[in-house]
Design a protein around this motif. Structure first.
Motif, PDB file in Angstrom:
ATOM      1  N   UNK A 159      49.213  21.818 -17.405  1.00 13.31           N
ATOM      2  CA  UNK A 159      50.098  22.890 -16.999  1.00 13.31           C
ATOM      3  C   UNK A 159      51.187  23.128 -18.022  1.00 13.31           C
ATOM      4  N   UNK A 160      52.083  24.031 -17.677  1.00 18.10           N
ATOM      5  CA  UNK A 160      53.169  24.417 -18.592  1.00 18.10           C
ATOM      6  C   UNK A 160      54.464  24.547 -17.799  1.00 18.10           C
ATOM      7  N   UNK A 161      55.573  24.174 -18.437  1.00 14.41           N
ATOM      8  CA  UNK A 161      56.910  24.198 -17.847  1.00 14.41           C
ATOM      9  C   UNK A 161      57.742  25.280 -18.530  1.00 14.41           C
ATOM     10  N   UNK A 162      58.341  26.143 -17.723  1.00 16.17           N
ATOM     11  CA  UNK A 162      59.118  27.237 -18.296  1.00 16.17           C
ATOM     12  C   UNK A 162      60.548  26.855 -18.630  1.00 16.17           C
ATOM     13  N   UNK A 163      61.105  27.608 -19.574  1.00 14.35           N
ATOM     14  CA  UNK A 163      62.548  27.669 -19.765  1.00 14.35           C
ATOM     15  C   UNK A 163      62.963  29.093 -19.392  1.00 14.35           C
ATOM     16  N   UNK A 164      63.993  29.635 -20.011  1.00 17.96           N
ATOM     17  CA  UNK A 164      64.429  30.991 -19.657  1.00 17.96           C
ATOM     18  C   UNK A 164      63.626  32.059 -20.391  1.00 17.96           C
ATOM     19  N   UNK A 165      63.254  31.777 -21.642  1.00 23.69           N
ATOM     20  CA  UNK A 165      62.685  32.836 -22.474  1.00 23.69           C
ATOM     21  C   UNK A 165      61.318  33.316 -21.991  1.00 23.69           C
ATOM     22  N   UNK A 166      60.627  32.517 -21.199  1.00 25.93           N
ATOM     23  CA  UNK A 166      59.326  32.944 -20.678  1.00 25.93           C
ATOM     24  C   UNK A 166      59.445  34.153 -19.756  1.00 25.93           C
ATOM     25  N   UNK A 167      60.643  34.430 -19.254  1.00 23.59           N
ATOM     26  CA  UNK A 167      60.833  35.543 -18.334  1.00 23.59           C
ATOM     27  C   UNK A 167      61.344  36.804 -19.024  1.00 23.59           C
ATOM     28  N   UNK A 168      61.372  36.777 -20.359  1.00 21.21           N
ATOM     29  CA  UNK A 168      61.696  37.993 -21.105  1.00 21.21           C
ATOM     30  C   UNK A 168      60.550  38.988 -20.956  1.00 21.21           C
ATOM     31  N   UNK A 169      60.871  40.263 -21.071  1.00 21.55           N
ATOM     32  CA  UNK A 169      59.868  41.300 -20.872  1.00 21.55           C
ATOM     33  C   UNK A 169      58.777  41.275 -21.928  1.00 21.55           C
ATOM     34  N   UNK A 170      57.548  41.441 -21.465  1.00 16.50           N
ATOM     35  CA  UNK A 170      56.406  41.510 -22.374  1.00 16.50           C
ATOM     36  C   UNK A 170      55.256  42.226 -21.683  1.00 16.50           C
ATOM     37  N   UNK A 171      54.692  43.214 -22.335  1.00 13.29           N
ATOM     38  CA  UNK A 171      53.500  43.913 -21.870  1.00 13.29           C
ATOM     39  C   UNK A 171      53.629  44.350 -20.403  1.00 13.29           C
TER      40      UNK A 171
END
Length: 291
Positions: A159-171
């Motif tokens: 699996x993968x663990x998020x920080x804040x930047x994963x929630x930046x806008x993309x596509x």
């Protein structure tokens, strides 16, 4: 007998609060609440200085598990010894953070054999610099899909663990959504509540968006410097932890709630701060489970 950490905590007369309306909401069976673990990065200096003593203190606090972050103390080459030590403390390895490079090739196989031997089932990538790079995102996800199969061959889950930047806008959505939608259903989304809130992304909504994939969740508070001082101990803040827990149970398929602490009140050590957050969360759990 209370550990010295809890004694000092009580002496500081910290008063925990529970969420408004919790007592009147429908009760949850205590057995339905996932067990509590702690990410050892929260107390990394204590772990480095006294591995056995630190894990003993965490056990005395009431934790059911620990999530490893690369430090195995005197057991780095003795997985069976580490498993026995955990068992002696009534602790389980709720998971382990392992970087992408540590999962590749022969090194990866060696690391996975070690983790399997100590009882880890959930292997979580804590960060990958490619995750918010549009030109590198697709190759990263392709590698994650391949690594998922490798990890699965050991009877484990990746699996993968998020920080804040994963929630930046993309596509037209976010990097986190792209990762979730382009990895297999058995790829774990370890949602970090603190970082999601920091990014102004609703963590409860994200658990609902990807059912049965939040098998492990980081419970933590992250504060923004420009917002002034705010509580960093779970239960002293205003986040709806009750709703978070219920969503983890009803939608997320959550197996472990993992407390992580990255900010510490000046008056408390990291161990004491972890104990405070654990007690604050336990009070919330008691309110939502006890008749």
């Amino acid at each position: 007998m209370l550990s010295k950490y809890l004694f000092k905590l009580f002496a500081a007369t910290l008063v925990f609060t529970t969420l408004t309306g919790c007592a009147s909401s429908p009760k949850v069976p205590a057995a339905a609440v996932p067990p509590l673990s702690v990410q050892l990065h929260s107390v990394k200096h204590a772990v480095k200085a006294d591995f056995k003593g630190t894990l003993t203190a965490l056990s005395e606090m009431g934790f059911a598990g620990v999530e490893f972050a690369g430090n195995y103390g005197p057991y780095a080459n003795d997985p069976e010894g580490l498993k026995a030590f955990l068992a002696s403390l009534n602790l389980k390895a709720s998971g382990a953070h392992l970087g992408t490079k540590q999962l590749r090739g022969e090194l990866g196989k060696k690391n996975l054999m070690f983790l399997k031997a100590i009882g880890v089932e959930l292997v979580i990538i804590p960060h990958d610099a490619r995750v918010d790079q549009p030109d590198e995102l697709a190759p990263m996800v392709e590698e994650f899909r391949a690594l998922t199969k490798v990890v699965e061959s050991f009877g484990l889950m990746l699996g993968y663990h998020n920080h804040a930047k994963e929630f930046a806008g993309y596509s037209e959505s976010t990097f986190w959504d792209y990762l979730a939608q382009n990895t297999p259903d058995n790829f774990v989304l370890q949602l970090d509540v603190g970082w999601a809130n920091y990014a102004d992304a609703n963590p409860i909504d994200y658990v609902k968006r990807y059912p049965n994939r939040t098998l492990t969740t980081h419970y933590k508070i992250r504060t923004k410097k420009d917002e002034g001082p705010k509580p960093v101990i779970i239960g002293l803040d205003d986040f709806n932890w009750t709703k978070m827990i219920k969503t983890n149970i009803s939608v997320g398929g959550t197996q472990w709630i993992v407390i992580e602490q990255e900010e510490y009140p000046q008056a408390l050590t990291p161990l004491e701060t972890v104990a405070a957050s654990m007690q604050g969360l336990q009070r919330i759990i008691d309110e939502m489970t006890q008749p």
